[in-house]
Design an enzyme around this catalytic site. Structure first.
Site, mmCIF file in Angstrom:
data_model
loop_
_atom_site.group_PDB
_atom_site.id
_atom_site.type_symbol
_atom_site.label_atom_id
_atom_site.label_comp_id
_atom_site.label_asym_id
_atom_site.label_seq_id
_atom_site.Cartn_x
_atom_site.Cartn_y
_atom_site.Cartn_z
ATOM 1 N N GLU A 107 -4.992 0.176 0.108
ATOM 2 C CA GLU A 107 -4.658 -1.475 0.321
ATOM 3 C C GLU A 107 -4.659 -1.495 -1.015
ATOM 4 O O GLU A 107 -5.580 -1.930 -2.368
ATOM 5 C CB GLU A 107 -5.728 -1.574 1.212
ATOM 6 C CG GLU A 107 -5.883 -1.028 2.706
ATOM 7 C CD GLU A 107 -4.731 -1.248 3.546
ATOM 8 O OE1 GLU A 107 -3.300 -1.715 3.003
ATOM 9 O OE2 GLU A 107 -4.523 -1.397 4.833
ATOM 10 N N HIS A 150 0.705 -1.382 -0.233
ATOM 11 C CA HIS A 150 0.023 0.514 0.191
ATOM 12 C C HIS A 150 0.567 1.228 -0.027
ATOM 13 O O HIS A 150 2.400 1.083 0.403
ATOM 14 C CB HIS A 150 -1.004 0.208 0.924
ATOM 15 C CG HIS A 150 -0.499 -0.232 2.379
ATOM 16 N ND1 HIS A 150 -1.063 -0.770 3.642
ATOM 17 C CD2 HIS A 150 0.747 1.194 3.253
ATOM 18 C CE1 HIS A 150 -0.131 -0.102 5.181
ATOM 19 N NE2 HIS A 150 0.595 0.498 4.346
#
Ligand code: F6R
Length: 259
Positions: free
Chosen positions: A143, A138
């Site tokens: 994410e 990330h």
């Protein structure tokens, strides 16, 4: 993409600080994008030292941090606002009007995210964006599987990220589940990006970001699209790079080779 493999973690932090300082020397009114996380702490320590000795003046810059936890007000000690005050803003003399983070306690976090993205544009865009990288690839809190076209918005943190961040919270206190983070497209609009990664825990993510396919599975791989991205690594974070010899030939000890 420039890949600078420095002799150790301390010199990688110094190289990062040097590049930021050179940028600010050229543009005292620069708009800086800042990151939090353990990797950045030595960088901010160097910046504080340079401010104290008078060789760095950050008093005219504007800063935008990548992210903030939803639900934490700026006076919560683990909010990124409070963390940045401790690590840099206080020493640099940058007031809240020019040291910007999303407000984690905003009544409408989605509207706050939109307003934050708009504020970056209104400031003229980010000149230099500092980035760390999560062990899952990330950047900011984008994410894996985050859209490569994403703007600043609310993101749910993975279990892995919450576990990694639990170390900053008191025992029994739950690490937040949501963040407001700049999106990947927002990050890519910065005029240059500087990603610092140290330690072998980052090695697989670093290799995927630099040499893997461009993929939402590794959000940092989006930097392959950026015309001015620099990756600053220590040897542990560089461990899994297949073309390591090449990077070391082009940038001996993370420096510039004469043409
Ligand atoms: C936080 C941020 C994150 C961190 C990443 C690495 O503002 O941008 O992407 O950079 O989670 O964190 P550390 O350095 O603690 O491993």
């Amino acid at each position: 993409m420039r890949v600078l493999i420095c002799p150790d973690a301390a010199s990688a932090a110094r190289r990062t600080a040097d590049l930021l300082c050179e940028h600010v020397a050229r543009r005292p009114h620069a708009v800086l994008g800042l990151a939090t996380g353990g990797t950045m702490e030595p960088v901010y320590e160097i910046l504080r030292e340079r401010i104290a000795e008078g060789s760095l003046d950050l008093s005219s810059v504007t800063t935008f941090n990548l992210d903030e936890y939803v639900g934490l007000a700026g006076d919560h000690p683990q909010s990124y606002r409070a963390t940045m005050e401790r690590l840099l803003f206080e020493a640099a003399g940058i007031g809240p009007d020019r040291a910007r983070l999303p407000d984690g306690a905003a009544a409408d976090p989605a509207a706050e995210a939109d307003a934050y993205d708009a504020a970056i544009s209104e400031a003229g865009g980010i000149d230099l964006q500092l980035l760390g990288i999560g062990s899952n690839g990330h950047i900011g809190f984008n994410e894996p599987t985050s859209s490569l076209g994403s703007r600043t918005r609310i993101k749910t943190l993975t279990r892995e990220t919450r576990d990694a961040n639990a170390r900053f919270f008191d025992e029994g206190e739950e690490a937040p589940r949501f963040s407001i983070t700049m999106g990947i497209a927002t990050v890519l609009e910065a005029r240059s990006c500087l990603l610092l990664a140290t330690g072998e825990g980052k090695a697989p993510a670093v290799a995927a970001a630099i040499e893997g396919p461009l993929s939402a599975a590794c959000p940092a791989s989006a930097l392959q699209l950026h015309p001015s991205a620099t990756m600053i690594l220590d040897p542990d974070a560089a461990r899994d790079l297949k073309l390591r010899d090449y990077y070391e030939m082009v940038h001996p000890a993370g420096g510039e080779a004469p043409l």
